[in-house]
Design a protein around this motif. Structure first.
Motif, short mmCIF file in Angstrom:
data_model
loop_
_atom_site.label_atom_id
_atom_site.label_comp_id
_atom_site.label_asym_id
_atom_site.label_seq_id
_atom_site.Cartn_x
_atom_site.Cartn_y
_atom_site.Cartn_z
N LEU A 195 0.81 -1.22 0.00
CA LEU A 195 0.00 0.00 0.00
C LEU A 195 0.84 1.27 0.00
O LEU A 195 0.47 2.26 -0.63
CB LEU A 195 -0.98 -0.02 1.18
CG LEU A 195 -1.96 -1.20 1.14
CD1 LEU A 195 -2.83 -1.22 2.40
CD2 LEU A 195 -2.81 -1.16 -0.10
N ARG A 196 1.98 1.25 0.67
CA ARG A 196 2.86 2.42 0.66
C ARG A 196 3.34 2.69 -0.76
O ARG A 196 3.30 3.82 -1.25
CB ARG A 196 4.05 2.21 1.61
CG ARG A 196 5.00 3.40 1.68
CD ARG A 196 6.31 3.08 2.39
NE ARG A 196 7.03 1.96 1.83
CZ ARG A 196 7.75 1.99 0.71
NH1 ARG A 196 7.83 3.09 0.00
NH2 ARG A 196 8.40 0.92 0.28
N TYR A 213 -5.55 4.93 -0.85
CA TYR A 213 -5.79 5.48 0.49
C TYR A 213 -6.90 4.72 1.20
O TYR A 213 -6.83 4.45 2.40
CB TYR A 213 -6.11 6.97 0.44
CG TYR A 213 -4.87 7.83 0.46
CD1 TYR A 213 -4.04 7.87 1.57
CD2 TYR A 213 -4.55 8.63 -0.63
CE1 TYR A 213 -2.90 8.67 1.59
CE2 TYR A 213 -3.42 9.42 -0.62
CZ TYR A 213 -2.60 9.44 0.50
OH TYR A 213 -1.47 10.22 0.52
N THR A 259 -5.68 1.62 2.78
CA THR A 259 -4.89 1.82 4.00
C THR A 259 -5.77 2.16 5.19
O THR A 259 -5.30 2.19 6.32
CB THR A 259 -3.86 2.97 3.84
OG1 THR A 259 -4.55 4.22 3.72
CG2 THR A 259 -2.92 2.74 2.67
#
Length: 189
Positions: A129-130, A158, A161
């Motif tokens: 996800l990063r 986003y 996350t």
């Protein structure tokens, strides 16, 4: 969609890039390797040439840029071809997408697809996800924050996350950028 790198159109592109490479034997060798679908060897040669201080001149730079475009698109196409199998190889799709971006860091199509894959995949080795946010942000920057698809992918990353405030903000931005002829139910009111 993906590009078949052995289609007539792409074969002509490869031949044109080899023609532009002219007397630059190592650049011509990259084109030959792309034609032979030996992309890993082609990218190694490209990296050697790119960092070689003895090559100079605007003709060489132009040809090197053309080979970068060709090579990055070939990697992207190979990745997309891996998805058409009965059992898609998502790990190698990511490998090819990352290789495409290393060769051409401004390749928006590869950036946004790789961001989506990193955010949406259930495959542990693929999901990051990063990186998804980083890739989607880069695609948004390259499109001056005006491409609803890139911004929508950022919103999705986003959301994955758990940062729903950012996800809603970017999704609203993406919807507002949709063209007027887009179905009314999908546009912002």
């Amino acid at each position: 969609g993906y590009v078949d790198f052995m289609s007539n159109k792409v074969s002509c592109w490869i031949e044109a890039e080899k023609l532009f490479a002219g007397a630059h034997e190592r650049l011509m060798a990259i084109g030959e390797l792309v034609s032979a679908k030996a992309l890993d060897r082609a990218v190694d040669l490209f990296a050697d040439i790119k960092h070689s201080p003895d090559e100079a001149g605007s003709d060489f730079a132009f040809s090197l840029e053309g080979m970068a475009l060709l090579l990055s698109r070939a990697y992207y196409a190979r990745g997309m071809n891996r998805l058409s199998d009965n059992t898609p190889d998502y790990v190698n799709v990511v490998f090819d997408g990352e290789a495409a971006i290393r060769v051409d860091p401004n390749y928006v199509t590869a950036l946004k697809y790789l961001a989506w894959l990193r955010a949406a995949s259930s495959v542990k080795e693929v999901r990051d996800l990063r990186k998804a946010i980083e890739l989607a942000t880069r695609a948004c920057e390259l499109t001056d924050w005006k491409n609803p698809e890139c911004i929508g992918i950022l919103a999705a990353a986003y959301s994955e996350t758990g940062n729903f405030d950012a996800a809603v903000k970017w999704q609203k931005t993406a919807i507002a950028l949709l063209p007027d002829e887009y179905p009314i139910a999908l546009r912002a009111n």
